[in-house]
Motif scaffolding. Structure first.
Motif, PDB file in Angstrom:
ATOM      1  N   TRP A   1      -6.302   0.785 -10.238  1.00 24.92           N
ATOM      2  CA  TRP A   1      -7.623   1.046  -9.647  1.00 24.92           C
ATOM      3  C   TRP A   1      -8.500   1.878 -10.578  1.00 24.92           C
ATOM      4  CZ3 TRP A   1      -9.011  -2.415  -6.570  1.00 24.92           C
ATOM      5  CH2 TRP A   1      -8.113  -2.990  -5.656  1.00 24.92           C
ATOM      6  N   LEU A   2      -8.069   2.094 -11.808  1.00 24.84           N
ATOM      7  CA  LEU A   2      -8.875   2.676 -12.888  1.00 24.84           C
ATOM      8  C   LEU A   2      -9.530   4.009 -12.539  1.00 24.84           C
ATOM      9  CD1 LEU A   2     -10.618  -0.593 -14.175  1.00 24.84           C
ATOM     10  CD2 LEU A   2      -8.539   0.505 -15.057  1.00 24.84           C
ATOM     11  N   GLY A   3      -8.814   4.828 -11.805  1.00 28.15           N
ATOM     12  CA  GLY A   3      -9.332   6.145 -11.475  1.00 28.15           C
ATOM     13  C   GLY A   3     -10.350   6.156 -10.349  1.00 28.15           C
ATOM     14  N   LEU A   4     -10.585   5.005  -9.737  1.00 32.01           N
ATOM     15  CA  LEU A   4     -11.482   4.953  -8.580  1.00 32.01           C
ATOM     16  C   LEU A   4     -10.749   5.552  -7.379  1.00 32.01           C
ATOM     17  CD1 LEU A   4     -12.999   1.394  -9.113  1.00 32.01           C
ATOM     18  CD2 LEU A   4     -14.065   3.588  -9.600  1.00 32.01           C
ATOM     19  N   PRO A   5     -11.466   5.945  -6.339  1.00 30.68           N
ATOM     20  CA  PRO A   5     -10.831   6.670  -5.225  1.00 30.68           C
ATOM     21  C   PRO A   5     -10.009   5.781  -4.290  1.00 30.68           C
ATOM     22  CG  PRO A   5     -13.145   6.336  -4.752  1.00 30.68           C
ATOM     23  CD  PRO A   5     -12.916   5.820  -6.143  1.00 30.68           C
ATOM     24  N   TYR A   6      -9.041   5.077  -4.856  1.00 27.74           N
ATOM     25  CA  TYR A   6      -8.162   4.216  -4.072  1.00 27.74           C
ATOM     26  C   TYR A   6      -6.719   4.518  -4.450  1.00 27.74           C
ATOM     27  CZ  TYR A   6     -12.473   1.425  -4.113  1.00 27.74           C
ATOM     28  OH  TYR A   6     -13.764   1.007  -4.032  1.00 27.74           O
ATOM     29  N   SER A   7      -5.838   4.232  -3.498  1.00 27.35           N
ATOM     30  CA  SER A   7      -4.410   4.280  -3.820  1.00 27.35           C
ATOM     31  C   SER A   7      -3.844   2.883  -3.579  1.00 27.35           C
ATOM     32  CB  SER A   7      -3.694   5.324  -2.953  1.00 27.35           C
ATOM     33  OG  SER A   7      -3.893   5.036  -1.586  1.00 27.35           O
ATOM     34  N   LYS A   8      -2.715   2.631  -4.155  1.00 25.12           N
ATOM     35  CA  LYS A   8      -2.083   1.323  -3.987  1.00 25.12           C
ATOM     36  C   LYS A   8      -1.418   1.296  -2.616  1.00 25.12           C
ATOM     37  CE  LYS A   8      -1.767   0.164  -8.768  1.00 25.12           C
ATOM     38  NZ  LYS A   8      -1.064  -0.564  -9.785  1.00 25.12           N
ATOM     39  N   GLU A   9      -1.946   0.434  -1.766  1.00 26.83           N
ATOM     40  CA  GLU A   9      -1.469   0.348  -0.390  1.00 26.83           C
ATOM     41  C   GLU A   9      -1.094  -1.084  -0.055  1.00 26.83           C
ATOM     42  OE1 GLU A   9      -4.270   2.014   2.402  1.00 26.83           O
ATOM     43  OE2 GLU A   9      -5.108   3.279   0.834  1.00 26.83           O
TER      44      GLU A   9
ATOM     45  N   GLN B   1      -1.643  -4.666  -7.666  1.00 27.04           N
ATOM     46  CA  GLN B   1      -3.004  -4.796  -7.126  1.00 27.04           C
ATOM     47  C   GLN B   1      -3.989  -4.040  -8.008  1.00 27.04           C
ATOM     48  OE1 GLN B   1      -3.752  -1.911  -3.592  1.00 27.04           O
ATOM     49  NE2 GLN B   1      -1.572  -2.396  -3.520  1.00 27.04           N
ATOM     50  N   GLY B   2      -5.250  -4.423  -7.940  1.00 28.99           N
ATOM     51  CA  GLY B   2      -6.279  -3.695  -8.672  1.00 28.99           C
ATOM     52  C   GLY B   2      -6.884  -4.491  -9.808  1.00 28.99           C
ATOM     53  N   PHE B   3      -7.401  -3.761 -10.779  1.00 30.57           N
ATOM     54  CA  PHE B   3      -8.098  -4.369 -11.916  1.00 30.57           C
ATOM     55  C   PHE B   3      -7.124  -4.764 -13.014  1.00 30.57           C
ATOM     56  CE2 PHE B   3     -11.401  -1.822  -9.908  1.00 30.57           C
ATOM     57  CZ  PHE B   3     -12.475  -2.690  -9.923  1.00 30.57           C
ATOM     58  N   TYR B   4      -7.413  -5.899 -13.616  1.00 31.34           N
ATOM     59  CA  TYR B   4      -6.688  -6.392 -14.793  1.00 31.34           C
ATOM     60  C   TYR B   4      -7.689  -6.415 -15.932  1.00 31.34           C
ATOM     61  CZ  TYR B   4      -2.670  -7.700 -12.007  1.00 31.34           C
ATOM     62  OH  TYR B   4      -1.561  -7.657 -11.201  1.00 31.34           O
ATOM     63  N   VAL B   5      -7.531  -5.500 -16.863  1.00 32.72           N
ATOM     64  CA  VAL B   5      -8.492  -5.380 -17.954  1.00 32.72           C
ATOM     65  C   VAL B   5      -7.969  -6.150 -19.168  1.00 32.72           C
ATOM     66  CG1 VAL B   5      -9.735  -3.790 -19.470  1.00 32.72           C
ATOM     67  CG2 VAL B   5      -9.226  -3.117 -17.106  1.00 32.72           C
ATOM     68  N   TYR B   6      -8.810  -7.073 -19.643  1.00 34.17           N
ATOM     69  CA  TYR B   6      -8.482  -7.902 -20.799  1.00 34.17           C
ATOM     70  C   TYR B   6      -9.444  -7.580 -21.932  1.00 34.17           C
ATOM     71  CZ  TYR B   6      -5.757 -10.831 -17.649  1.00 34.17           C
ATOM     72  OH  TYR B   6      -4.842 -11.290 -16.738  1.00 34.17           O
ATOM     73  N   ARG B   7      -8.923  -7.563 -23.123  1.00 36.83           N
ATOM     74  CA  ARG B   7      -9.732  -7.423 -24.341  1.00 36.83           C
ATOM     75  C   ARG B   7      -9.437  -8.662 -25.168  1.00 36.83           C
ATOM     76  NH1 ARG B   7      -8.489  -5.809 -29.538  1.00 36.83           N
ATOM     77  NH2 ARG B   7     -10.108  -4.710 -30.681  1.00 36.83           N
TER      78      ARG B   7
END
Length: 193
Positions: free
Chosen positions: A136-144, A120-126
């Motif tokens: 979650w890229l250091g945002l205040p979330y945990s994988k739930e 879950q979360g962000f998928y960063v593509y270059r």
């Protein structure tokens, strides 16, 4: 037009006996791990017309689409173009279908090699290459468990390598502080869906 050929892959499992079935299973498990990694990291190159073909043991690898874009029940939320430091990024949030709306095979495949919660979360593509496969890229979330269906595509240009702190191995990315508020807003919306 480039061809890359890896041979003598037995070197990835040194000191194993080729006549030992347990050792052979370890070798095949490692090869399966390589296949899954390639299918995930390069999936956008492997899709569509004029796609990149990657083979292992003369079998073409199927791309792993973390967003299940071919499933009718997948919800694509409003995509956003964000400009930062004169560079444009595209962010596309997805809410994946519930288990009840997927076949068992589709559900198992969508879990990826690390499982539903881990992906879950962000998928960063270059430039279409996956750098971050669900975080979650250091945002205040945990994988739930409650948010395992939230996956968000972030496309960044290679001109933002420094701002995203992309390392030489292209295996990590950290969003610029100026972008965190927008990413949190998009994550909140996606997670609430």
């Amino acid at each position: 037009g480039t061809s890359v050929l890896w041979e003598k892959m037995d070197r990835i499992v040194p000191n194993l006996n080729v006549d030992n079935q347990a050792h052979e299973a370890i070798f095949h498990q490692r090869i399966e791990g390589v296949k899954n990694h390639l299918a995930m990291v390069f999936h956008r190159f492997m899709e569509g017309k004029n796609h990149l073909a990657i083979f292992i043991n003369k079998r073409e690898i199927e791309p792993w689409d973390p967003f299940l874009t071919s499933e009718k029940a997948t919800q694509q939320l409003a995509d956003e173009a964000i400009t930062l430091f004169q560079n444009r990024m595209n962010v596309v949030p997805y809410v994946l279908p519930h288990l009840s709306k997927l076949s068992k095979k589709a559900h198992d495949e969508a879990a990826g090699n690390r499982g539903w919660n881990a992906h879950q979360g962000f998928y960063v593509y270059r430039n279409k290459r996956l750098l971050v496969p669900g975080d979650w890229l250091g945002l205040p979330y945990s994988k739930e468990e409650h948010y395992k269906l939230a996956r968000i595509l972030v496309d960044i240009p290679n001109s933002m390598d420094q701002q995203w702190e992309i390392d030489v191995t292209k295996s990590k990315a950290r969003p610029p502080d100026a972008l965190r508020k927008d990413l949190k807003r998009i994550a909140d919306l996606t997670r609430s869906r």
